[in-house]
Motif scaffolding. Structure first.
Motif, PDB file in Angstrom:
ATOM      1  N   ASP A   4     -32.705  74.687 -20.641  1.00 51.33           N
ATOM      2  CA  ASP A   4     -31.629  74.341 -19.708  1.00 51.33           C
ATOM      3  C   ASP A   4     -31.528  72.824 -19.566  1.00 51.33           C
ATOM      4  O   ASP A   4     -32.338  72.081 -20.101  1.00 51.33           O
ATOM      5  CB  ASP A   4     -31.805  75.054 -18.359  1.00 51.33           C
ATOM      6  CG  ASP A   4     -32.781  74.381 -17.415  1.00 51.33           C
ATOM      7  OD1 ASP A   4     -33.617  73.574 -17.851  1.00 51.33           O
ATOM      8  OD2 ASP A   4     -32.716  74.672 -16.201  1.00 51.33           O
ATOM      9  N   ARG A   5     -30.548  72.359 -18.814  1.00 47.81           N
ATOM     10  CA  ARG A   5     -30.297  70.913 -18.713  1.00 47.81           C
ATOM     11  C   ARG A   5     -31.389  70.172 -17.948  1.00 47.81           C
ATOM     12  O   ARG A   5     -31.483  68.959 -18.010  1.00 47.81           O
ATOM     13  CB  ARG A   5     -28.926  70.647 -18.102  1.00 47.81           C
ATOM     14  CG  ARG A   5     -28.756  71.140 -16.694  1.00 47.81           C
ATOM     15  CD  ARG A   5     -27.318  70.944 -16.201  1.00 47.81           C
ATOM     16  NE  ARG A   5     -27.125  71.480 -14.892  1.00 47.81           N
ATOM     17  CZ  ARG A   5     -27.270  70.787 -13.765  1.00 47.81           C
ATOM     18  NH1 ARG A   5     -27.570  69.518 -13.802  1.00 47.81           N
ATOM     19  NH2 ARG A   5     -27.086  71.367 -12.605  1.00 47.81           N
ATOM     20  N   ASN A   6     -32.247  70.914 -17.234  1.00 46.46           N
ATOM     21  CA  ASN A   6     -33.350  70.289 -16.504  1.00 46.46           C
ATOM     22  C   ASN A   6     -34.656  70.276 -17.300  1.00 46.46           C
ATOM     23  O   ASN A   6     -35.677  69.828 -16.805  1.00 46.46           O
ATOM     24  CB  ASN A   6     -33.578  70.997 -15.167  1.00 46.46           C
ATOM     25  CG  ASN A   6     -32.403  70.809 -14.235  1.00 46.46           C
ATOM     26  OD1 ASN A   6     -31.886  69.704 -14.098  1.00 46.46           O
ATOM     27  ND2 ASN A   6     -31.958  71.887 -13.608  1.00 46.46           N
ATOM     28  N   GLY A   7     -34.610  70.801 -18.511  1.00 45.93           N
ATOM     29  CA  GLY A   7     -35.780  70.758 -19.382  1.00 45.93           C
ATOM     30  C   GLY A   7     -36.664  71.993 -19.350  1.00 45.93           C
ATOM     31  O   GLY A   7     -37.690  72.030 -20.023  1.00 45.93           O
ATOM     32  N   TYR A   8     -36.294  73.003 -18.578  1.00 45.88           N
ATOM     33  CA  TYR A   8     -37.066  74.242 -18.518  1.00 45.88           C
ATOM     34  C   TYR A   8     -36.537  75.246 -19.540  1.00 45.88           C
ATOM     35  O   TYR A   8     -35.346  75.264 -19.844  1.00 45.88           O
ATOM     36  CB  TYR A   8     -36.978  74.883 -17.125  1.00 45.88           C
ATOM     37  CG  TYR A   8     -37.676  74.112 -16.048  1.00 45.88           C
ATOM     38  CD1 TYR A   8     -39.060  74.186 -15.898  1.00 45.88           C
ATOM     39  CD2 TYR A   8     -36.965  73.314 -15.161  1.00 45.88           C
ATOM     40  CE1 TYR A   8     -39.706  73.479 -14.898  1.00 45.88           C
ATOM     41  CE2 TYR A   8     -37.603  72.598 -14.157  1.00 45.88           C
ATOM     42  CZ  TYR A   8     -38.980  72.686 -14.032  1.00 45.88           C
ATOM     43  OH  TYR A   8     -39.617  71.983 -13.055  1.00 45.88           O
ATOM     44  N   ILE A   9     -37.414  76.109 -20.024  1.00 41.34           N
ATOM     45  CA  ILE A   9     -37.013  77.185 -20.927  1.00 41.34           C
ATOM     46  C   ILE A   9     -36.854  78.460 -20.100  1.00 41.34           C
ATOM     47  O   ILE A   9     -37.699  78.773 -19.258  1.00 41.34           O
ATOM     48  CB  ILE A   9     -38.045  77.381 -22.053  1.00 41.34           C
ATOM     49  CG1 ILE A   9     -38.062  76.136 -22.942  1.00 41.34           C
ATOM     50  CG2 ILE A   9     -37.734  78.643 -22.864  1.00 41.34           C
ATOM     51  CD1 ILE A   9     -39.115  76.131 -24.006  1.00 41.34           C
ATOM     52  N   TYR A  10     -35.747  79.149 -20.334  1.00 43.63           N
ATOM     53  CA  TYR A  10     -35.460  80.408 -19.644  1.00 43.63           C
ATOM     54  C   TYR A  10     -35.273  81.523 -20.661  1.00 43.63           C
ATOM     55  O   TYR A  10     -34.762  81.291 -21.750  1.00 43.63           O
ATOM     56  CB  TYR A  10     -34.201  80.289 -18.777  1.00 43.63           C
ATOM     57  CG  TYR A  10     -34.455  79.540 -17.498  1.00 43.63           C
ATOM     58  CD1 TYR A  10     -34.921  80.198 -16.365  1.00 43.63           C
ATOM     59  CD2 TYR A  10     -34.253  78.168 -17.427  1.00 43.63           C
ATOM     60  CE1 TYR A  10     -35.166  79.510 -15.192  1.00 43.63           C
ATOM     61  CE2 TYR A  10     -34.505  77.467 -16.258  1.00 43.63           C
ATOM     62  CZ  TYR A  10     -34.958  78.148 -15.147  1.00 43.63           C
ATOM     63  OH  TYR A  10     -35.218  77.463 -13.996  1.00 43.63           O
TER      64      TYR A  10
ATOM     65  N   ILE B 276     -44.237  67.928 -18.818  1.00 42.07           N
ATOM     66  CA  ILE B 276     -43.208  68.307 -19.793  1.00 42.07           C
ATOM     67  C   ILE B 276     -42.801  69.743 -19.493  1.00 42.07           C
ATOM     68  O   ILE B 276     -43.562  70.686 -19.737  1.00 42.07           O
ATOM     69  CB  ILE B 276     -43.698  68.134 -21.250  1.00 42.07           C
ATOM     70  CG1 ILE B 276     -44.075  66.671 -21.491  1.00 42.07           C
ATOM     71  CG2 ILE B 276     -42.638  68.619 -22.239  1.00 42.07           C
ATOM     72  CD1 ILE B 276     -44.787  66.426 -22.809  1.00 42.07           C
ATOM     73  N   ARG B 277     -41.608  69.908 -18.965  1.00 42.70           N
ATOM     74  CA  ARG B 277     -41.151  71.194 -18.443  1.00 42.70           C
ATOM     75  C   ARG B 277     -41.012  72.284 -19.501  1.00 42.70           C
ATOM     76  O   ARG B 277     -41.032  73.464 -19.171  1.00 42.70           O
ATOM     77  CB  ARG B 277     -39.820  71.004 -17.729  1.00 42.70           C
ATOM     78  CG  ARG B 277     -39.949  70.139 -16.501  1.00 42.70           C
ATOM     79  CD  ARG B 277     -38.608  69.751 -15.957  1.00 42.70           C
ATOM     80  NE  ARG B 277     -38.763  69.027 -14.701  1.00 42.70           N
ATOM     81  CZ  ARG B 277     -37.766  68.515 -14.022  1.00 42.70           C
ATOM     82  NH1 ARG B 277     -36.525  68.663 -14.451  1.00 42.70           N
ATOM     83  NH2 ARG B 277     -37.991  67.872 -12.897  1.00 42.70           N
ATOM     84  N   SER B 278     -40.866  71.906 -20.746  1.00 43.10           N
ATOM     85  CA  SER B 278     -40.719  72.898 -21.816  1.00 43.10           C
ATOM     86  C   SER B 278     -42.054  73.230 -22.486  1.00 43.10           C
ATOM     87  O   SER B 278     -42.105  74.066 -23.375  1.00 43.10           O
ATOM     88  CB  SER B 278     -39.725  72.392 -22.861  1.00 43.10           C
ATOM     89  OG  SER B 278     -40.205  71.192 -23.440  1.00 43.10           O
TER      90      SER B 278
END
Length: 166
Positions: free
Chosen positions: A41-47, A80-82
């Protein structure tokens, strides 16, 4: 219906060394077994969508490895959010999660928690602990302010102390 570890493992395979999920039993015609699951996503998290419900991959990783979806936050140690490797994830309170942040983009001093105070004409070091912003002090040099703030932050934030870098 609440997602269980058993149901998650029917649909996805997780590699704890890479933090990547792969489809075992895809739920849509456009997905194939063995393909990487999820989107950034645009915030760096994987969904990843499981049973028509969107889940953060770091929370799915925790469920996959520990059998429960935590009520608390899950912190990415390296910020690192991802990066959803299990060794990079830890349970945290909201406050602890906030402690482990990088320096803000609008920071002008180059050092997290330090800004120039025009009234006093010195560097002001501040840090939040237990939900309260605390002034560490005013300093003539940026280096002196940084040194004091690091010491203060390590005492107040413990393992969640982040001095602005990953």
């Amino acid at each position: 219906m609440k997602l269980t570890q058993q149901r998650l493992k029917e649909v996805l395979k997780y590699n704890p060394l890479t933090g990547v999920f792969y489809w075992v039993n895809p739920q849509a015609y456009c997905m194939h077994a063995g393909e990487k699951a999820g989107y950034l996503d645009r915030n760096g998290y994987i969904y990843i969508k499981v049973d028509s419900v969107k889940h953060a991959a770091h929370r799915l990783a925790w469920l996959y490895m520990h059998g429960v979806l935590p009520e608390k936050f899950i912190d990415h140690k390296n910020t690192i959010r991802s990066d959803n490797r299990i060794k990079n994830l830890r349970l945290a309170t909201r406050s602890q999660n906030m402690m482990n942040q990088l320096k803000r983009k609008n920071n002008t001093s180059g050092v997290k928690g330090i800004g120039w105070d025009n009234k006093v004409k010195k560097w002001r070091a501040r840090c939040q602990v237990d939900g309260k912003r605390q002034c560490v002090g005013w300093f003539s040099s940026l280096k002196e302010a940084e040194k004091s703030l690091i010491k203060f932050r390590e005492k107040g934030h413990g393992e969640f102390a982040n001095h602005g870098g990953a």
